[in-house]
Scaffold this active site. Structure first.
Site, short mmCIF file in Angstrom:
data_model
loop_
_atom_site.label_atom_id
_atom_site.label_comp_id
_atom_site.label_asym_id
_atom_site.label_seq_id
_atom_site.Cartn_x
_atom_site.Cartn_y
_atom_site.Cartn_z
N GLY A 24 8.04 13.10 -8.11
CA GLY A 24 7.48 14.08 -7.19
C GLY A 24 5.98 13.99 -7.19
O GLY A 24 5.39 13.29 -8.02
N ARG A 29 0.26 8.20 10.64
CA ARG A 29 1.33 7.39 11.22
C ARG A 29 2.58 7.42 10.34
O ARG A 29 2.48 7.47 9.12
CB ARG A 29 0.87 5.92 11.31
CG ARG A 29 -0.17 5.67 12.38
CD ARG A 29 -0.52 4.19 12.47
NE ARG A 29 -1.31 3.73 11.32
CZ ARG A 29 -1.71 2.47 11.15
NH1 ARG A 29 -1.37 1.55 12.03
NH2 ARG A 29 -2.43 2.15 10.09
N SER A 31 7.94 8.27 -11.49
CA SER A 31 7.45 9.49 -10.87
C SER A 31 8.52 10.07 -9.96
O SER A 31 9.15 9.35 -9.17
CB SER A 31 6.16 9.18 -10.12
OG SER A 31 5.86 10.22 -9.23
N GLN A 80 -4.94 0.00 -1.18
CA GLN A 80 -3.97 -0.84 -0.45
C GLN A 80 -3.02 -1.52 -1.45
O GLN A 80 -2.86 -1.02 -2.56
CB GLN A 80 -4.66 -1.85 0.46
CG GLN A 80 -5.37 -1.23 1.66
CD GLN A 80 -6.80 -0.83 1.38
OE1 GLN A 80 -7.53 -1.51 0.68
NE2 GLN A 80 -7.22 0.30 1.91
N GLY A 128 0.83 -1.20 0.00
CA GLY A 128 0.00 0.00 0.00
C GLY A 128 0.86 1.25 0.00
O GLY A 128 2.09 1.18 0.15
N ASP A 129 0.21 2.40 -0.22
CA ASP A 129 0.91 3.68 -0.23
C ASP A 129 2.02 3.74 -1.28
O ASP A 129 3.04 4.38 -1.08
CB ASP A 129 1.50 4.00 1.16
CG ASP A 129 0.42 4.04 2.21
OD1 ASP A 129 -0.63 4.64 1.94
OD2 ASP A 129 0.61 3.46 3.28
N GLU A 130 1.80 3.09 -2.40
CA GLU A 130 2.80 3.09 -3.46
C GLU A 130 2.78 4.39 -4.28
O GLU A 130 3.61 4.57 -5.17
CB GLU A 130 2.58 1.90 -4.42
CG GLU A 130 2.78 0.52 -3.79
CD GLU A 130 1.50 -0.04 -3.21
OE1 GLU A 130 0.49 0.70 -3.13
OE2 GLU A 130 1.50 -1.23 -2.82
N GLY A 131 1.81 5.25 -3.97
CA GLY A 131 1.67 6.47 -4.78
C GLY A 131 0.65 6.26 -5.88
O GLY A 131 0.69 6.90 -6.92
N LYS A 132 -0.29 5.34 -5.62
CA LYS A 132 -1.31 5.02 -6.62
C LYS A 132 -2.18 6.23 -6.97
O LYS A 132 -2.50 6.43 -8.14
CB LYS A 132 -2.21 3.89 -6.10
CG LYS A 132 -1.50 2.57 -5.91
CD LYS A 132 -2.44 1.49 -5.42
CE LYS A 132 -3.01 1.73 -4.06
NZ LYS A 132 -2.05 1.70 -2.94
N ALA A 188 -8.29 3.51 3.08
CA ALA A 188 -7.39 4.00 2.04
C ALA A 188 -7.22 5.51 2.14
O ALA A 188 -8.11 6.21 2.60
CB ALA A 188 -7.94 3.63 0.67
N GLY A 189 -6.10 5.98 1.68
CA GLY A 189 -5.87 7.42 1.60
C GLY A 189 -5.05 7.71 0.37
O GLY A 189 -3.91 7.31 0.27
N HIS A 190 -5.67 8.33 -0.61
CA HIS A 190 -4.96 8.65 -1.84
C HIS A 190 -4.71 10.15 -1.90
O HIS A 190 -5.64 10.94 -1.84
CB HIS A 190 -5.78 8.20 -3.06
CG HIS A 190 -5.80 6.71 -3.23
ND1 HIS A 190 -6.68 6.06 -4.05
CD2 HIS A 190 -5.04 5.75 -2.68
CE1 HIS A 190 -6.46 4.76 -4.00
NE2 HIS A 190 -5.47 4.54 -3.16
P1 IMP Z 1 -7.40 -2.18 8.05
O1 IMP Z 1 -7.53 -2.19 6.58
O2 IMP Z 1 -7.74 -0.85 8.67
O3 IMP Z 1 -8.12 -3.31 8.71
O4 IMP Z 1 -5.84 -2.38 8.40
C1 IMP Z 1 -5.17 -3.61 8.17
C2 IMP Z 1 -3.74 -3.37 7.75
O5 IMP Z 1 -3.73 -2.77 6.45
C3 IMP Z 1 -2.95 -2.41 8.63
O6 IMP Z 1 -1.59 -2.81 8.62
C4 IMP Z 1 -3.10 -1.09 7.92
O7 IMP Z 1 -2.03 -0.21 8.24
C5 IMP Z 1 -3.04 -1.54 6.49
N1 IMP Z 1 -3.71 -0.62 5.56
C6 IMP Z 1 -5.04 -0.47 5.36
N2 IMP Z 1 -5.29 0.45 4.43
C7 IMP Z 1 -4.10 0.89 3.99
C8 IMP Z 1 -3.70 1.83 2.99
O8 IMP Z 1 -4.50 2.44 2.29
N3 IMP Z 1 -2.36 2.00 2.84
C9 IMP Z 1 -1.45 1.32 3.57
N4 IMP Z 1 -1.77 0.43 4.50
C10 IMP Z 1 -3.09 0.21 4.72
MG MG Z 2 -2.39 5.48 1.12
#
Ligand code: IMP
Ligand code: MG
Length: 423
Positions: free
Chosen positions: A414, A302, A412, A224, A12-16, A39-41
């Site tokens: 930046g 975090r 990418s 993710q 996850g967080d690959e910069g998608k 998720a957070g994009h």
């Molecule tokens: P949950 O999806 O909130 O249940 O979290 C399970 C695991 O997936 C934890 O290690 C989270 O930090 C990780 N995780 C969930 N969503 C993301 C994401 O969008 N990016 C990175 N890690 C994620």
């Molecule tokens: Mg993210």
């Protein structure tokens, strides 16, 4: 562009978000098919930063249809808030550019509370979830006791079902020693959000098939990453959905043979948030990136754990997802280093492994074997094309693409749209 599935090839967080935004320029429709507001994009455009959790990043461009598919778990209050936030940032959101599947499951307050309680109970064995209730919501879906968007927009039916679910879950919460939920409060808040979302709700399978018929191009934006997949990830240190390419089909109702391409997004190094095995993790490298203000989570803030590029993991991601092309992000994170390590395989006791072991305990015991590449020690964030990149950066990219076994198509350097090199 044809119908493309975009997946994260790491944790996850690959910069998608940024790559999706870039690809959206040539797509007609952008679909989320799994996950929830865990998720957070992050997308930066025109000097403005947008953080999206549930709404596809396609929303930032005019005339793009965005779909929240049946495979997503939706916290209706969170989506309503996200819509309001986007509108406050002058982004138009209407039923002309956003559709929400009536089959998507709801995240309810007891899911969040149970997520929190289970994590507390696990103590040092916690997963490190985002505490958004994702696991319990998918659990209820599989146990066939979930509530869906279709229920939410039928107030009388919703209230009746919710009352029963709260009763059952309050008993569980009590057993954990947690405060029970008040039905009236939850009901009122959810019905209010439901009324706001009702105009967006439809059968999105039909919508997508009509679009396919009309020759529209669809981008499936994964959330993710591969190693957080409920089946293929580092179980139990995973999220609760199929984050891999197959999830785009089941989570949207678009069949496999309509998919033309799988694009795997990966960082030029590796990061992970939450607990669980991470063979190439490196403290010094983590400290360096955090010192640069990089690698703090978009959803929870975090600090992410950081490590070297792991070709073993990415190779396996290539198998599971059928990755045709790769996009490598955050190359500029390596700009200052004199030497860069790349993990080519693992050692597990005397064995040499080309792909990760399935059991997380074995993965924890794996020792990464590295090759060392020379750095470029030159800023890359102004590179606009391949030839602008330092020679050592070019060869670094070539090496990791070769180790990953896929074609390099995007690099990418930046967070901005124009910091994207297309090959
Ligand atoms: P949950 O999806 O909130 O249940 O979290 C399970 C695991 O997936 C934890 O290690 C989270 O930090 C990780 N995780 C969930 N969503 C993301 C994401 O969008 N990016 C990175 N890690 C994620
Ligand atoms: Mg993210």
């Amino acid at each position: 562009m044809s119908n493309t599935i975009l997946v994260g090839a790491q944790w996850g967080d690959e910069g998608k978000g940024k790559i999706i935004d870039f690809l959206t320029e040539t797509a007609d429709i952008v679909v989320r098919s799994q996950g929830g507001n865990n998720a957070g994009h992050t997308v930066i455009t025109g000097g403005t930063k947008y953080v999206l959790h549930l709404i596809p990043s396609g929303i930032l461009r005019p005339n793009k249809m965005c779909v929240i598919g049946n495979g997503v778990v939706v916290d209706p209050i969170a989506v309503a808030t996200e819509i309001e936030g986007l509108r406050a940032q002058k982004i138009k959101v209407s039923k002309a550019n956003l559709a929400i599947s009536d089959c998507a499951h709801l995240v309810l307050p007891y899911h969040r509370l149970l997520d929190e309680q289970r994590e507390l109970k696990k103590g040092k064995n916690k997963i490190g979830t985002t505490k958004r209730g994702i696991g319990p919501a998918y659990g209820d879906k599989a146990a066939r006791v979930g509530l869906r968007i279709a229920d939410l927009i039928q107030p009388a039916l919703f209230s009746e079902k919710l009352a029963l679910r709260i009763k059952e879950n309050n008993a569980v919460l009590k057993a954990f020693g947690a405060k029970p939920l008040n039905f009236k409060e939850v009901n009122a808040a959810y019905l209010e959000a439901g009324a706001k979302l009702a105009p967006f709700v439809s059968n999105t399978v039909v919508l997508l098939h009509q679009a396919l018929k009309a020759g529209k191009e669809i981008l499936f934006e994964g959330a993710q990453g591969t190693f957080l997949d409920i089946d293929h990830g580092t179980y139990p240190y995973v999220t609760s959905s199929n984050t891999t390419a197959g999830g785009a089909c089941t989570g949207s109702g678009v069949p496999p043979h309509r998919m033309d391409r799988v694009l795997g997004v990966m960082k030029a190094y590796t990061t992970r948030v939450g607990e669980g095995p991470f063979p190439t993790e490196n403290m010094e490298f983590s400290d360096m990136l955090h010192g640069m203000g990089r690698e703090f989570g978009a959803t929870t803030g975090r600090a992410r754990r950081c490590g070297w590029f792991d070709a073993v993991a990415v190779r396996y991601a290539g198998m599971i997802n059928g990755i045709d092309d790769i996009a490598v992000t955050n190359l500029d994170g390596l700009d200052s280093l004199a030497k860069i390590k790349v993990c080519t395989h693992y050692k597990l006791a005397r064995r040499t492994l080309e792909v990760p072991p399935s059991d997380f305990r074995d993965l924890t015991a794996c020792k990464p074997v590295y090759t060392e590449l020379p750095g470029w020690q030159t800023p890359t964030h102004e590179a606009k094309q391949w030839d602008d990149l330092p020679k050592n950066a070019q060869s670094y990219l070539r090496v990791i693409a070769e180790l990953a076994g896929a074609r390099l198509s995007i690099a990418s350097v930046g967070p901005n749209r124009d910091q994207t090199i297309v090959l």
